[in-house]
Design a protein around this motif. Structure first.
Motif: not given
Lengths: 286, 105
Positions: B98-99, B102-103, B105
């Motif tokens: 997920g990290v 997310l970074i 996007i």
């Protein structure tokens, strides 16, 4: 992109995957050299396409291993913490490091693969008792698998988990940087550090590759670094090649095929090295 | 010993089914997209208002999500078995993935 290019991408991926599958090896390592050297695709685009095909092949080939109870699921998820962390590091680094470095690193991995293919893997039985308070015991990683030839379950114990985890971190990093499954690093980690039986090692490694590649693939996809027009046909060709093609080629003489692969890997390694040092041969991107 | 072994077997069948049918689903979507975009009337072939490119992109995204869905499924199975150590390990893997997303996007 023209229709003929799409068809050729599909055919090349299918062929590489089918030939690789006949030897029981993942074809991910061939996708980037094929795309950069034959199709003149930028190495970052090639890595993005390759990582998708690596995921596809891992998912497509996992089912038979799982059904035969060869995959150690607990061990896989434990090691995936390290491989995905390595992949995350790779996602950070890939924007910083130079293209020449990527070519150089790829050349090294190709050379190591050629050497591994030549040496083959041997089953070694370790007799020394394992530590009762080891990580593997605490995490309940020891397991068994049904051996068809023996007709009974074979129990095995997992060893040296911390060493296995550090090697897996490296495997995840290389996987993200080069768009490969990193079997080259996972197999020594599983055979030498964790000391798993070869069948369990292959099945568990294959199971983990998908998640590791999804960690970098997801990030590259969100960044818009995956060229869908290239990644789509390559993934489809690879997965069909692995599932259908490998069966068609079962009759090929394995020893000759092995020598052929060693030569191809060595030639690709030389060409990637030359590009890393700025020497361009026809067909390679300028 | 036996109920435990059966449990494992059942769990492995679920993962095998998810990955096997997921692979065929994603491959089919990509194939449909390639036929629409590559071999059909260029730019005019659409199904449900989606172009060939949309289909291929959907298939690629589905492939990337498939192993992540497998980890999420593992997490829920470990949770149901009250195996909290492994539930947490599964969550750690999902958070790391997920990290990365997310970074980006």
């Amino acid at each position: 992109m023209g229709t003929s290019t799409i068809v050729w991408l599909f055919v090349a991926a299918f062929g590489a995957s089918a030939l690789g599958g006949a030897l029981g090896m993942a074809s991910g390592i061939f996708i980037v050299p094929i795309l950069t050297l034959l199709f003149g695709v930028d190495i970052h685009v090639a890595i993005g396409a390759s990582i998708v095909s690596v995921i596809a092949c891992s998912c497509g080939s996992a089912a038979p291993f799982l059904k035969e109870r060869l995959t150690n699921i607990r061990l896989a998820i434990v090691l995936e913490t390290a491989t995905t962390l390595g992949a995350l590091t790779g996602v950070f680094l890939i924007g910083i490091i130079s293209t020449a470095f990527l070519y150089g690193l790829f050349a090294i991995i190709l050379a190591v693969s050629a050497q591994q293919m030549l040496a083959r893997r041997r089953e070694v039985v370790y007799a020394e008792p394992s530590n009762v308070r080891s990580w593997a015991t605490v995490l309940r990683l020891h397991s068994s698998f049904p051996d068809r030839t023996l007709g009974r379950d074979v129990h095995y114990r997992v060893r040296r988990v911390p060493l296995g985890l550090s090697l897996m971190y490296g495997a995840g990093l290389i996987s993200a940087l080069l768009g490969i499954g990193s079997g080259v690093l996972k197999i020594p980690a599983m055979d030498t550090a964790l000391r798993l039986p070869i069948k369990v090692s292959s099945a568990t490694s294959n199971f983990m590759i998908g998640v590791t590649a999804a960690a970098s693939g997801g990030a590259y996809f969100m960044r818009g670094n995956i060229n869908v027009g290239i990644a789509g046909p390559v993934a489809l060709g690879s997965v069909l090649g692995a599932l259908i093609g490998a069966r068609l080629l079962m009759g090929l003489p394995a020893d000759k095929l092995r020598i052929f692969f060693v030569i191809v890997l060595a030639l690709l390694a030389i060409q990637m090295f030359l590009i890393a040092f700025g020497v361009h041969i026809s067909g390679a991107p300028a | 010993m036996t109920p435990m072994a059966d449990n494992y077997k059942h769990r492995e069948q679920i993962f095998a089914a998810l990955l096997w049918y997921g692979t065929w689903f994603a491959s089919t979507i990509i194939a449909v997209g390639m036929i629409l975009g590559g071999f059909g009337d260029t730019h005019s072939s659409r199904i449900f208002g989606l172009s060939g490119y949309d289909f291929v992109k959907g298939g690629v995204a589905f492939f990337i999500l498939l192993p992540i869905a497998r980890v999420a499924l593992m997490m829920s199975i470990f949770l149901r078995e009250r195996d909290y150590a492994y539930t947490i390990i599964s969550i750690v893997v999902l958070v790391i993935i997920g990290v990365g997303i997310l970074i980006s996007i």
